[in-house]
Design a protein around this motif. Structure first.
Motif, PDB file in Angstrom:
ATOM      1  N   ASN A  47       0.814  -1.220   0.000  1.00  0.00           N
ATOM      2  CA  ASN A  47       0.000   0.000   0.000  1.00  0.00           C
ATOM      3  C   ASN A  47       0.844   1.266   0.000  1.00  0.00           C
ATOM      4  OD1 ASN A  47       0.972  -0.315   2.543  1.00  0.00           O
ATOM      5  ND2 ASN A  47      -1.021  -0.630   3.514  1.00  0.00           N
ATOM      6  N   GLN A  48       2.155   1.098  -0.188  1.00  0.00           N
ATOM      7  CA  GLN A  48       3.001   2.271  -0.360  1.00  0.00           C
ATOM      8  C   GLN A  48       2.408   3.141  -1.457  1.00  0.00           C
ATOM      9  OE1 GLN A  48       6.917   1.032  -1.408  1.00  0.00           O
ATOM     10  NE2 GLN A  48       7.639   1.102   0.699  1.00  0.00           N
ATOM     11  N   VAL A  49       2.306   4.449  -1.165  1.00  0.00           N
ATOM     12  CA  VAL A  49       1.700   5.325  -2.173  1.00  0.00           C
ATOM     13  C   VAL A  49       2.593   5.321  -3.409  1.00  0.00           C
ATOM     14  CG1 VAL A  49       0.792   7.620  -2.598  1.00  0.00           C
ATOM     15  CG2 VAL A  49       0.940   6.750  -0.262  1.00  0.00           C
ATOM     16  N   GLU A  50       1.971   4.878  -4.468  1.00  0.00           N
ATOM     17  CA  GLU A  50       2.708   4.848  -5.722  1.00  0.00           C
ATOM     18  C   GLU A  50       3.001   6.274  -6.149  1.00  0.00           C
ATOM     19  OE1 GLU A  50       3.336   2.418  -8.232  1.00  0.00           O
ATOM     20  OE2 GLU A  50       3.034   0.787  -6.785  1.00  0.00           O
ATOM     21  N   GLU A  51       4.166   6.474  -6.636  1.00  0.00           N
ATOM     22  CA  GLU A  51       4.432   7.785  -7.219  1.00  0.00           C
ATOM     23  C   GLU A  51       3.490   7.933  -8.406  1.00  0.00           C
ATOM     24  OE1 GLU A  51       9.075   8.593  -6.952  1.00  0.00           O
ATOM     25  OE2 GLU A  51       8.522   6.595  -7.586  1.00  0.00           O
ATOM     26  N   ALA A  52       2.970   9.175  -8.540  1.00  0.00           N
ATOM     27  CA  ALA A  52       1.933   9.356  -9.549  1.00  0.00           C
ATOM     28  C   ALA A  52       2.515   9.331 -10.957  1.00  0.00           C
ATOM     29  CB  ALA A  52       1.205  10.659  -9.287  1.00  0.00           C
ATOM     30  N   HIS A  53       2.175   8.267 -11.653  1.00  0.00           N
ATOM     31  CA  HIS A  53       2.583   8.178 -13.059  1.00  0.00           C
ATOM     32  C   HIS A  53       1.351   8.372 -13.926  1.00  0.00           C
ATOM     33  CE1 HIS A  53       6.763   6.747 -12.707  1.00  0.00           C
ATOM     34  NE2 HIS A  53       6.334   6.248 -11.545  1.00  0.00           N
ATOM     35  N   VAL A 105       8.807   6.485 -23.354  1.00  0.00           N
ATOM     36  CA  VAL A 105       7.905   6.213 -24.464  1.00  0.00           C
ATOM     37  C   VAL A 105       7.185   4.905 -24.197  1.00  0.00           C
ATOM     38  CG1 VAL A 105       7.730   5.859 -26.949  1.00  0.00           C
ATOM     39  CG2 VAL A 105       9.484   7.384 -26.012  1.00  0.00           C
ATOM     40  N   SER A 106       5.881   4.944 -24.415  1.00  0.00           N
ATOM     41  CA  SER A 106       5.115   3.714 -24.229  1.00  0.00           C
ATOM     42  C   SER A 106       4.056   3.671 -25.303  1.00  0.00           C
ATOM     43  CB  SER A 106       4.487   3.714 -22.841  1.00  0.00           C
ATOM     44  OG  SER A 106       3.538   2.693 -22.769  1.00  0.00           O
ATOM     45  N   GLY A 107       4.253   2.843 -26.308  1.00  0.00           N
ATOM     46  CA  GLY A 107       3.310   2.743 -27.416  1.00  0.00           C
ATOM     47  C   GLY A 107       3.209   4.073 -28.151  1.00  0.00           C
ATOM     48  N   GLU A 108       1.986   4.551 -28.256  1.00  0.00           N
ATOM     49  CA  GLU A 108       1.737   5.797 -28.997  1.00  0.00           C
ATOM     50  C   GLU A 108       2.051   7.025 -28.137  1.00  0.00           C
ATOM     51  OE1 GLU A 108      -0.078   5.904 -32.368  1.00  0.00           O
ATOM     52  OE2 GLU A 108       1.059   4.027 -32.212  1.00  0.00           O
ATOM     53  N   GLY A 109       2.154   6.844 -26.820  1.00  0.00           N
ATOM     54  CA  GLY A 109       2.295   8.022 -25.963  1.00  0.00           C
ATOM     55  C   GLY A 109       3.499   7.948 -25.044  1.00  0.00           C
ATOM     56  N   PHE A 110       3.379   8.693 -23.954  1.00  0.00           N
ATOM     57  CA  PHE A 110       4.488   8.777 -23.002  1.00  0.00           C
ATOM     58  C   PHE A 110       3.990   8.458 -21.605  1.00  0.00           C
ATOM     59  CE2 PHE A 110       5.289  11.815 -26.389  1.00  0.00           C
ATOM     60  CZ  PHE A 110       6.571  11.487 -26.775  1.00  0.00           C
ATOM     61  N   ILE A 111       4.933   7.966 -20.803  1.00  0.00           N
ATOM     62  CA  ILE A 111       4.612   7.843 -19.384  1.00  0.00           C
ATOM     63  C   ILE A 111       5.470   8.872 -18.668  1.00  0.00           C
ATOM     64  CG2 ILE A 111       4.828   6.368 -17.351  1.00  0.00           C
ATOM     65  CD1 ILE A 111       4.348   4.029 -19.319  1.00  0.00           C
ATOM     66  N   THR A 112       4.833   9.616 -17.795  1.00  0.00           N
ATOM     67  CA  THR A 112       5.596  10.635 -17.096  1.00  0.00           C
ATOM     68  C   THR A 112       5.190  10.659 -15.644  1.00  0.00           C
ATOM     69  OG1 THR A 112       6.231  12.942 -17.135  1.00  0.00           O
ATOM     70  CG2 THR A 112       3.941  12.453 -17.603  1.00  0.00           C
ATOM     71  N   LYS A 113       6.003  11.307 -14.845  1.00  0.00           N
ATOM     72  CA  LYS A 113       5.726  11.407 -13.418  1.00  0.00           C
ATOM     73  C   LYS A 113       5.287  12.843 -13.155  1.00  0.00           C
ATOM     74  CE  LYS A 113       8.742  11.007  -9.840  1.00  0.00           C
ATOM     75  NZ  LYS A 113      10.010  10.502  -9.285  1.00  0.00           N
ATOM     76  N   ILE A 114       4.086  12.962 -12.667  1.00  0.00           N
ATOM     77  CA  ILE A 114       3.575  14.323 -12.471  1.00  0.00           C
ATOM     78  C   ILE A 114       2.565  14.296 -11.340  1.00  0.00           C
ATOM     79  CG2 ILE A 114       1.786  14.017 -14.243  1.00  0.00           C
ATOM     80  CD1 ILE A 114       2.107  16.981 -14.916  1.00  0.00           C
ATOM     81  N   GLU A 115       2.534  15.372 -10.553  1.00  0.00           N
ATOM     82  CA  GLU A 115       1.564  15.426  -9.470  1.00  0.00           C
ATOM     83  C   GLU A 115       0.164  15.657 -10.014  1.00  0.00           C
ATOM     84  OE1 GLU A 115       3.286  18.393  -6.811  1.00  0.00           O
ATOM     85  OE2 GLU A 115       5.154  17.354  -7.330  1.00  0.00           O
ATOM     86  N   GLN A 116      -0.783  15.121  -9.284  1.00  0.00           N
ATOM     87  CA  GLN A 116      -2.164  15.143  -9.758  1.00  0.00           C
ATOM     88  C   GLN A 116      -2.678  16.561  -9.998  1.00  0.00           C
ATOM     89  OE1 GLN A 116      -4.974  13.545  -7.023  1.00  0.00           O
ATOM     90  NE2 GLN A 116      -6.390  12.863  -8.616  1.00  0.00           N
ATOM     91  N   GLU A 117      -2.291  17.494  -9.085  1.00  0.00           N
ATOM     92  CA  GLU A 117      -2.818  18.876  -9.186  1.00  0.00           C
ATOM     93  C   GLU A 117      -2.404  19.556 -10.485  1.00  0.00           C
ATOM     94  OE1 GLU A 117      -0.337  18.824  -5.769  1.00  0.00           O
ATOM     95  OE2 GLU A 117      -1.577  17.096  -6.292  1.00  0.00           O
ATOM     96  N   LYS A 118      -1.292  19.078 -11.039  1.00  0.00           N
ATOM     97  CA  LYS A 118      -0.770  19.786 -12.220  1.00  0.00           C
ATOM     98  C   LYS A 118      -1.388  19.283 -13.519  1.00  0.00           C
ATOM     99  CE  LYS A 118       3.471  21.241 -10.074  1.00  0.00           C
ATOM    100  NZ  LYS A 118       4.859  20.855  -9.818  1.00  0.00           N
ATOM    101  N   ILE A 119      -2.196  18.260 -13.428  1.00  0.00           N
ATOM    102  CA  ILE A 119      -2.770  17.665 -14.643  1.00  0.00           C
ATOM    103  C   ILE A 119      -3.681  18.637 -15.415  1.00  0.00           C
ATOM    104  CG2 ILE A 119      -4.318  15.829 -15.503  1.00  0.00           C
ATOM    105  CD1 ILE A 119      -1.645  14.703 -14.905  1.00  0.00           C
ATOM    106  N   PRO A 120      -4.647  19.287 -14.765  1.00  0.00           N
ATOM    107  CA  PRO A 120      -5.550  20.152 -15.536  1.00  0.00           C
ATOM    108  C   PRO A 120      -4.783  21.246 -16.297  1.00  0.00           C
ATOM    109  CG  PRO A 120      -6.334  19.878 -13.289  1.00  0.00           C
ATOM    110  CD  PRO A 120      -4.997  19.253 -13.344  1.00  0.00           C
ATOM    111  N   GLU A 121      -3.794  21.782 -15.609  1.00  0.00           N
ATOM    112  CA  GLU A 121      -3.010  22.862 -16.240  1.00  0.00           C
ATOM    113  C   GLU A 121      -2.250  22.307 -17.439  1.00  0.00           C
ATOM    114  OE1 GLU A 121       0.294  25.272 -17.092  1.00  0.00           O
ATOM    115  OE2 GLU A 121       0.640  23.559 -15.766  1.00  0.00           O
ATOM    116  N   LEU A 122      -1.728  21.103 -17.312  1.00  0.00           N
ATOM    117  CA  LEU A 122      -0.983  20.491 -18.417  1.00  0.00           C
ATOM    118  C   LEU A 122      -1.892  20.278 -19.620  1.00  0.00           C
ATOM    119  CD1 LEU A 122       1.713  19.047 -19.345  1.00  0.00           C
ATOM    120  CD2 LEU A 122       0.613  16.927 -18.625  1.00  0.00           C
ATOM    121  N   ILE A 123      -3.083  19.767 -19.367  1.00  0.00           N
ATOM    122  CA  ILE A 123      -4.025  19.535 -20.462  1.00  0.00           C
ATOM    123  C   ILE A 123      -4.375  20.863 -21.128  1.00  0.00           C
ATOM    124  CG2 ILE A 123      -6.362  18.733 -21.029  1.00  0.00           C
ATOM    125  CD1 ILE A 123      -6.089  16.715 -18.728  1.00  0.00           C
TER     126      ILE A 123
END
Lengths: 307, 315
Positions: free
Chosen positions: A220-226, A250-268
């Protein structure tokens, strides 16, 4: 840790011939916790489990159950341990009931009522008086669990326990383990090849490779947000993410990145603002399998691993 | 410990082989008696057997002639003198021997039939440890709060109990066969003891012979038990034990002129020779035989326990 471990492996080693099968293993298992035991084939899982179950003698080091060494206090320690090693091999020519009676007699003071109780617990009451040779593999597994629980052990060792159970059976089994761990404070140690199984069942996993413990982690270790991000054109996405200093994979057609949840809306927002076609932004969780393969190098017979 | 033995006894009797062996034993013992009786009855009808007095008188004359031979060996002379004393006692006191076709003699002479018991007990003792390994149940058995030596002891005791059980079954079956196919007749058993002839009790003799034969059963049981627990292969243990059961005494017979035969196990496995006078090795006595057997049994058991207790279970 504030809790006392129920079982402790101290510098456990086993050498067979010239080969060091288990090398200086240290591990503590706590009450109420389900610990998964993982490792590639030949890593020494079964050997470790057999030493814990008193079937093999360690070359050096010891297994302690509530502070008592299994080698020196075999009867006291083993009366607290329930075991299923690989397939529970029962006496096929006797009924399930007689098998349980047989094992009950090898412990002190197990009453007939207790046997009946365990039989009901594992849902075998309708066929318990049939010969084991007529049982399906799943029913034998249930009977195996029943014999391991007879004497109300404080520590349960299970080697490949869900082998042969159907999906409903596996689910029931899992619920069962959870229940005895939570309600009776039993410490459970499960080895399995089914990584998804372990993932669903365990609080904690220990990973062994080439006879050495290479990792112990809490599930149950908090996974780093990927996050998984898929958008077009790819080049622009890469630039945008690199500019923000985010790690990329790189993963298939896209990317995997490490980012905090709060920053997602701004990124989009900025991606859409830059006229990129956004197809997907979703949380990405590495499966235990990915982690496991990553840790063990993916190879089944990796070279000896040094920390 | 009692619970462990109960467990082993329960497992033993849940195996079909155990029942089959017991039933075969009864059928064979009664069947063989029936066939033998039927065969003798077809032959002997024509000629009339002479009375025991006539037989013994002939025998007496023969023995006297033998004694008169100046080249007779010392041991041989003693033997002949003994037999002569017995014969004369019978003639003087009008004490008939057991009739050769009587129920009494049949029961006495059938003690050799216990080799059939040996055969079956060897099978059980050889597999009692080995099948736990071959069926994988050993790991369930040894991961219990019971020390290994206790488990092995319960298995050994169970093997011996089965041997005892089959022996009793064999005796009862023999007596039943005796009642079915033979008639009772008078007669007595004599023994030459400390220079005089004494009459001995019939049932005492029966029990002594079967008891001594049972010692042999125990030796082979222990041997099979050892091989089964050391090599974890019941077929090897059964094969080897049965091979030795049949070959051992023959080999000893061929080697009997060598001194070391005195210490070979098979010289001593049939102790009834001391009673019936069939001991062909010179210079050994009952206590010596028992000592040799005890040493062998001890060695077998030490090997069994040693290997069972320190073995890593990988089955």
């Amino acid at each position: 840790m504030e809790k006392q471990p129920i079982v402790e492996l101290r510098q456990l080693s086993k050498t067979i011939g010239k080969k060091k099968i288990i090398d200086n293993l240290n591990l503590q298992l706590y009450p109420g916790q389900i610990t998964g035991f993982l490792g590639p084939n030949g890593a020494g899982k079964t050997t470790t489990i057999r030493m814990m179950a008193g079937l093999m003698r360690p070359t050096s080091g010891e297994v302690f159950v509530e502070g008592q060494s299994v080698t020196d206090h075999f009867e006291e320690t083993m009366s607290k341990v329930g075991v299923i090693v690989e397939n529970p091999e029962m006496y096929k020519y006797m009924s399930g009931w007689k098998n349980l009676l047989h094992f009950a007699r090898m412990n002190k003071s197990i009453t007939k009522e207790r046997i009946t109780e365990v039989v009901e617990q594992v849902g075998m009451q309708n066929r318990i008086h049939e010969k084991v040779s007529k049982y399906s593999l799943g029913m034998r597994q249930r009977l195996g669990l029943a014999q391991a629980l007879l004497h109300r052990p404080k520590f349960l060792i299970l080697d490949e326990p869900t082998n042969g159970l159907d999906p409903a059976g596996i689910r029931e089994f899992r619920a069962h383990l959870r229940k005895i761990a939570n309600e009776e404070g039993v410490s459970v140690f499960v080895s399995s090849h089914l990584l998804s199984e372990i993932e669903l069942m365990c609080d904690r996993i220990a990973i062994i490779q080439n006879g050495q413990l290479i990792d112990i982690r809490e599930m149950n270790q908090v996974e780093e947000a990927h996050y998984y991000i898929e958008a077009q054109p790819v080049e622009q996405v890469r630039e945008l993410l690199t500019a923000r200093g985010l790690p990329l994979e790189v993963s298939g057609e896209g990317f995997i990145t490490k980012i905090e949840q709060e920053k997602i809306p701004e990124l989009i927002h900025s991606m859409v603002g830059a006229n990129m076609q956004v197809y997907a932004v979703q949380p990405y969780r590495k499966t235990l399998e990915d982690q496991f393969l990553e840790m063990t190098g993916g190879g089944q017979i990796a070279e000896s691993h040094k920390k | 410990m009692l619970n462990l033995i109960r467990n082993e006894w329960m497992k033993l009797w849940h195996k079909k082989a155990t029942w089959i062996m017991t039933i075969i034993l009864v059928i064979m013992l009664i069947g063989i008696a029936g066939i033998m009786q039927w065969a003798t009855s077809t032959i002997q009808q024509t000629e009339k057997t002479p009375s025991w007095e006539v037989n013994l008188a002939e025998n007496q004359a023969m023995l006297k002639a033998e004694l008169a031979n100046p080249n007779i060996g010392k041991a041989e002379k003693e033997r002949v003198e003994e037999e002569l004393a017995l014969t004369e006692y019978r003639l003087d006191n009008n004490s008939a021997p057991l009739d050769p076709n009587s129920r009494e003699l049949y029961v006495v002479d059938s003690h050799g039939m216990l080799s059939m018991v040996t055969l079956f007990v060897v099978i059980a003792a050889a597999s009692i440890v080995a099948t736990e390994f071959s069926q994988g149940t050993i790991k369930m058995l040894l991961s219990r709060p019971v020390k290994r030596w206790k488990i092995l002891t319960s298995k050994y005791v169970t093997s011996i109990l089965y041997a005892l059980f089959l022996t009793v079954v064999a005796i009862v079956a023999t007596i039943i066969a005796g009642y079915l196919f033979y008639d009772s007749s008078g007669g007595s058993l004599l023994e030459y003891k400390n220079g005089s002839v004494v009459e001995i009790s019939y049932w005492g003799r029966v029990l002594t012979l079967y008891g001594l034969q049972f010692v042999g059963v125990l030796i082979y049981t222990t041997f099979a038990f050892m091989i089964g627990s050391v090599f974890r292969s019941s077929s090897l243990a059964i094969g080897l034990s049965i091979f030795l059961l049949f070959m051992g005494p023959n080999v000893v017979f061929f080697l009997s002129r060598f001194e070391f035969t005195k210490y070979v196990l098979f010289t001593h496995t049939d102790l009834t020779g001391y009673i019936t006078g069939n001991m062909f090795i010179e210079g050994i006595s009952m206590p010596f035989s028992i000592a040799v057997l005890a040493v062998y049994v001890l060695i077998f058991l030490v090997i069994s326990y040693w290997s069972f207790m320190r073995r890593d279970v990988t089955a």
